[in-house]
Design an enzyme around this catalytic site. Structure first.
Site, PDB file in Angstrom:
ATOM      1  N   SER A  51       0.804  -1.229   0.000  1.00  0.00           N
ATOM      2  CA  SER A  51       0.000   0.000   0.000  1.00  0.00           C
ATOM      3  C   SER A  51       0.835   1.277   0.000  1.00  0.00           C
ATOM      4  O   SER A  51       0.517   2.206  -0.751  1.00  0.00           O
ATOM      5  CB  SER A  51      -0.970   0.007   1.187  1.00  0.00           C
ATOM      6  OG  SER A  51      -1.895  -1.035   1.034  1.00  0.00           O
ATOM      7  N   THR A 100      -6.085  -2.416   8.554  1.00  0.00           N
ATOM      8  CA  THR A 100      -6.181  -3.785   8.040  1.00  0.00           C
ATOM      9  C   THR A 100      -6.444  -4.778   9.168  1.00  0.00           C
ATOM     10  O   THR A 100      -6.630  -4.383  10.328  1.00  0.00           O
ATOM     11  CB  THR A 100      -4.931  -4.123   7.176  1.00  0.00           C
ATOM     12  OG1 THR A 100      -5.180  -5.354   6.504  1.00  0.00           O
ATOM     13  CG2 THR A 100      -3.665  -4.190   7.981  1.00  0.00           C
ATOM     14  N   LYS A 130     -10.216  -3.877  11.600  1.00  0.00           N
ATOM     15  CA  LYS A 130     -11.281  -3.208  10.835  1.00  0.00           C
ATOM     16  C   LYS A 130     -12.592  -3.075  11.630  1.00  0.00           C
ATOM     17  O   LYS A 130     -13.300  -2.086  11.494  1.00  0.00           O
ATOM     18  CB  LYS A 130     -11.545  -3.971   9.522  1.00  0.00           C
ATOM     19  CG  LYS A 130     -10.371  -3.931   8.546  1.00  0.00           C
ATOM     20  CD  LYS A 130     -10.704  -4.689   7.256  1.00  0.00           C
ATOM     21  CE  LYS A 130      -9.487  -4.781   6.362  1.00  0.00           C
ATOM     22  NZ  LYS A 130      -9.752  -5.475   5.094  1.00  0.00           N
ATOM     23  N   ASN A 137     -12.095  -0.012   6.488  1.00  0.00           N
ATOM     24  CA  ASN A 137     -10.661  -0.117   6.185  1.00  0.00           C
ATOM     25  C   ASN A 137     -10.071   1.252   5.859  1.00  0.00           C
ATOM     26  O   ASN A 137      -8.894   1.353   5.555  1.00  0.00           O
ATOM     27  CB  ASN A 137     -10.412  -1.095   5.022  1.00  0.00           C
ATOM     28  CG  ASN A 137     -10.898  -0.539   3.706  1.00  0.00           C
ATOM     29  OD1 ASN A 137     -11.853   0.232   3.664  1.00  0.00           O
ATOM     30  ND2 ASN A 137     -10.248  -0.916   2.627  1.00  0.00           N
ATOM     31  N   ASP A 157     -13.084  -2.033   0.516  1.00  0.00           N
ATOM     32  CA  ASP A 157     -12.888  -3.405   0.010  1.00  0.00           C
ATOM     33  C   ASP A 157     -14.079  -3.806  -0.857  1.00  0.00           C
ATOM     34  O   ASP A 157     -13.910  -4.435  -1.913  1.00  0.00           O
ATOM     35  CB  ASP A 157     -12.789  -4.413   1.174  1.00  0.00           C
ATOM     36  CG  ASP A 157     -11.472  -4.319   1.922  1.00  0.00           C
ATOM     37  OD1 ASP A 157     -10.453  -3.958   1.307  1.00  0.00           O
ATOM     38  OD2 ASP A 157     -11.462  -4.610   3.134  1.00  0.00           O
ATOM     39  N   ALA A 187     -15.763 -16.868   5.771  1.00  0.00           N
ATOM     40  CA  ALA A 187     -16.801 -16.061   6.417  1.00  0.00           C
ATOM     41  C   ALA A 187     -16.195 -14.970   7.292  1.00  0.00           C
ATOM     42  O   ALA A 187     -16.779 -14.560   8.296  1.00  0.00           O
ATOM     43  CB  ALA A 187     -17.705 -16.977   7.250  1.00  0.00           C
ATOM     44  N   GLY A 188     -15.015 -14.481   6.909  1.00  0.00           N
ATOM     45  CA  GLY A 188     -14.366 -13.407   7.657  1.00  0.00           C
ATOM     46  C   GLY A 188     -14.807 -12.042   7.158  1.00  0.00           C
ATOM     47  O   GLY A 188     -15.830 -11.905   6.479  1.00  0.00           O
ATOM     48  N   GLY A 189     -14.002 -11.025   7.496  1.00  0.00           N
ATOM     49  CA  GLY A 189     -14.347  -9.643   7.134  1.00  0.00           C
ATOM     50  C   GLY A 189     -14.471  -9.430   5.632  1.00  0.00           C
ATOM     51  O   GLY A 189     -15.365  -8.710   5.168  1.00  0.00           O
TER      52      GLY A 189
HETATM   53  N1  LIG Z   1      -7.044  -8.315  -2.597  1.00  0.00           N
HETATM   54  C1  LIG Z   1      -7.466  -7.469  -1.696  1.00  0.00           C
HETATM   55  O1  LIG Z   1      -7.592  -6.262  -1.965  1.00  0.00           O
HETATM   56  C2  LIG Z   1      -7.851  -7.952  -0.327  1.00  0.00           C
HETATM   57  C3  LIG Z   1      -8.660  -7.133   0.507  1.00  0.00           C
HETATM   58  C4  LIG Z   1      -8.996  -7.618   1.775  1.00  0.00           C
HETATM   59  C5  LIG Z   1      -8.531  -8.868   2.193  1.00  0.00           C
HETATM   60  N2  LIG Z   1      -7.742  -9.618   1.373  1.00  0.00           N
HETATM   61  C6  LIG Z   1      -7.253 -10.959   1.800  1.00  0.00           C
HETATM   62  O2  LIG Z   1      -8.370 -11.743   2.169  1.00  0.00           O
HETATM   63  C7  LIG Z   1      -7.937 -12.798   3.033  1.00  0.00           C
HETATM   64  C8  LIG Z   1      -8.959 -13.007   4.143  1.00  0.00           C
HETATM   65  O3  LIG Z   1      -9.073 -11.872   4.928  1.00  0.00           O
HETATM   66  P1  LIG Z   1     -10.166 -11.763   6.080  1.00  0.00           P
HETATM   67  O4  LIG Z   1      -9.950 -10.473   6.761  1.00  0.00           O
HETATM   68  O5  LIG Z   1     -11.529 -12.021   5.557  1.00  0.00           O
HETATM   69  O6  LIG Z   1      -9.702 -12.971   7.027  1.00  0.00           O
HETATM   70  P2  LIG Z   1     -10.390 -13.561   8.286  1.00  0.00           P
HETATM   71  O7  LIG Z   1     -11.356 -12.575   8.836  1.00  0.00           O
HETATM   72  O8  LIG Z   1      -9.302 -14.054   9.121  1.00  0.00           O
HETATM   73  O9  LIG Z   1     -11.250 -14.810   7.702  1.00  0.00           O
HETATM   74  C9  LIG Z   1     -10.687 -15.952   7.363  1.00  0.00           C
HETATM   75  C10 LIG Z   1     -11.791 -16.957   6.890  1.00  0.00           C
HETATM   76  O10 LIG Z   1     -11.135 -17.927   6.130  1.00  0.00           O
HETATM   77  C11 LIG Z   1     -11.378 -19.231   6.672  1.00  0.00           C
HETATM   78  N3  LIG Z   1     -10.130 -19.973   6.520  1.00  0.00           N
HETATM   79  C12 LIG Z   1      -8.884 -19.578   6.889  1.00  0.00           C
HETATM   80  N4  LIG Z   1      -7.977 -20.511   6.524  1.00  0.00           N
HETATM   81  C13 LIG Z   1      -8.665 -21.493   5.897  1.00  0.00           C
HETATM   82  C14 LIG Z   1      -8.291 -22.749   5.299  1.00  0.00           C
HETATM   83  N5  LIG Z   1      -7.014 -23.159   5.267  1.00  0.00           N
HETATM   84  N6  LIG Z   1      -9.263 -23.498   4.747  1.00  0.00           N
HETATM   85  C15 LIG Z   1     -10.542 -23.099   4.765  1.00  0.00           C
HETATM   86  N7  LIG Z   1     -10.970 -21.953   5.333  1.00  0.00           N
HETATM   87  C16 LIG Z   1     -10.031 -21.163   5.891  1.00  0.00           C
HETATM   88  C17 LIG Z   1     -11.789 -19.017   8.106  1.00  0.00           C
HETATM   89  O11 LIG Z   1     -12.622 -20.109   8.495  1.00  0.00           O
HETATM   90  P3  LIG Z   1     -12.969 -20.425  10.060  1.00  0.00           P
HETATM   91  O12 LIG Z   1     -14.096 -19.501  10.435  1.00  0.00           O
HETATM   92  O13 LIG Z   1     -13.374 -21.857  10.064  1.00  0.00           O
HETATM   93  O14 LIG Z   1     -11.715 -20.163  10.851  1.00  0.00           O
HETATM   94  C18 LIG Z   1     -12.526 -17.676   8.011  1.00  0.00           C
HETATM   95  O15 LIG Z   1     -13.865 -17.866   7.622  1.00  0.00           O
HETATM   96  C19 LIG Z   1      -6.536 -12.393   3.511  1.00  0.00           C
HETATM   97  O16 LIG Z   1      -5.600 -13.225   2.838  1.00  0.00           O
HETATM   98  C20 LIG Z   1      -6.412 -10.944   3.065  1.00  0.00           C
HETATM   99  O17 LIG Z   1      -5.069 -10.575   2.780  1.00  0.00           O
HETATM  100  C21 LIG Z   1      -7.409  -9.188   0.120  1.00  0.00           C
END
Ligand SMILES: NC(=O)c1ccc[n+]([C@@H]2O[C@H](COP(=O)([O-])OP(=O)(O)OC[C@H]3O[C@@H](n4cnc5c(N)ncnc54)[C@H](OP(=O)(O)O)[C@@H]3O)[C@@H](O)[C@H]2O)c1
Length: 253
Positions: free
Chosen positions: A6, A49, A53, A74, A89, A111-113
């Site tokens: 960023s 991040t 958030k 964010n 996002d 099912a995260g953010g």
């Molecule tokens: N490209 C972009 O601009 C952008 C923007 C935002 C985020 N991102 C990326 O998005 C990703 C997720 O972010 P987040 O904030 O949503 O994360 P988070 O809140 O930590 O959510 C993670 C989710 O993924 C599941 N999970 C994690 N590891 C897994 C695995 N090995 N197999 C199956 N399910 C798995 C978790 O399941 P459980 O509930 O069972 O633990 C949870 O539902 C990150 O890598 C982040 O860098 C990218």
């Protein structure tokens, strides 16, 4: 702490637009201190991040737009002495799937953010999202907000136009976000795939390509969420395409 790429994106736009500003990273130990830190550093804007958030949403003076549905911001912007929270996002994701045509349904893995942001923006744009997560705890939010959602153990195979990986599976390992055979069956009945992970050919992306799905990784989403945030820092006074050009130039994305 912000995504390491960023500062490159924002600082190149700042430099080329000849603005008197600097975009830097700072580590936040305690999420409850986010507003104190914003004030102490005398900031006019900030990106937030994972995992801060949700705290940023709760602690900002006012949340605007789709962030009120998602419950996460964010981007923080100082406006008339108040700190306003936005979520870029969600619109960043929408912008990045513009070339995907005639999508009526989408399956969101995770099912995260990020899944929350994508689920709300899809629904607002007439695409029916279904959420599929490894475990059930995080699905409570989605059920409360009337999204169709499943945990792995109660999922019933169906047909979706677009499959989206919002988990970090494949980022630092070679894992699939869902059991491989099941994911393969879903992809055989789908047209498009999107992975929020960027900068790496994940097993999810490789499988999508093997199934000849039109697919994208998270690099465009990263650029677009940054472009939208940058323009919020400057009261939307710049042409987004120009900011995008400078950001792409800095990152080769
Ligand atoms: N490209 C972009 O601009 C952008 C923007 C935002 C985020 N991102 C990326 O998005 C990703 C997720 O972010 P987040 O904030 O949503 O994360 P988070 O809140 O930590 O959510 C993670 C989710 O993924 C599941 N999970 C994690 N590891 C897994 C695995 N090995 N197999 C199956 N399910 C798995 C978790 O399941 P459980 O509930 O069972 O633990 C949870 O539902 C990150 O890598 C982040 O860098 C990218």
């Amino acid at each position: 702490m912000t995504h390491s790429i960023s500062p490159l994106l924002h600082n190149n736009a700042i430099k080329n637009l000849k603005l008197d500003a600097c975009y830097d990273r700072t580590f936040l130990e305690n999420g409850n201190d986010i507003i104190h830190k914003f004030d102490n550093l005398k900031l006019d804007g900030a990106n937030v991040t994972v995992p801060h958030k949700e705290n940023a949403y709760l602690l900002c003076d006012k949340a605007r737009g789709i962030s009120k549905d998602i419950g996460a911001v964010n981007t923080l912007v100082k406006e008339n002495k108040k700190i306003i929270g936005y979520n870029t996002d969600a619109p960043g994701f929408l912008e990045s799937i513009k070339s995907f045509r005639d999508i009526k349904s989408a399956l969101i893995l995770g099912a995260g953010g990020t899944a929350k942001a994508i689920a709300f923006i899809l629904r607002k744009n007439g695409i029916a999202p279904t959420i599929l997560n490894r475990s059930s705890k995080r699905l409570i939010f989605f059920k409360e907000n009337n999204f169709q959602s499943f945990a792995w153990d109660n999922f019933i195979l169906d047909k979706y136009d677009l499959i989206i990986n919002t988990t970090s599976a494949g980022l630092k390992d070679e894992n699939f976000p869902l059991e491989e055979n099941l994911l393969n069956s879903l992809m055989q009945n789908s047209n498009y795939a999107f992975d929020v992970v960027y900068g790496k050919a994940t097993p999810f992306m490789k499988l999508a390509q093997k199934n000849k799905l039109q697919s994208k990784d998270g690099s465009q989403m990263l650029i677009f969420q940054a472009v939208i945030a940058f323009n919020l820092f400057y009261q939307n006074k710049f042409i987004p395409k120009i900011i995008e050009r400078y950001m792409r130039e800095a990152s080769f994305l």
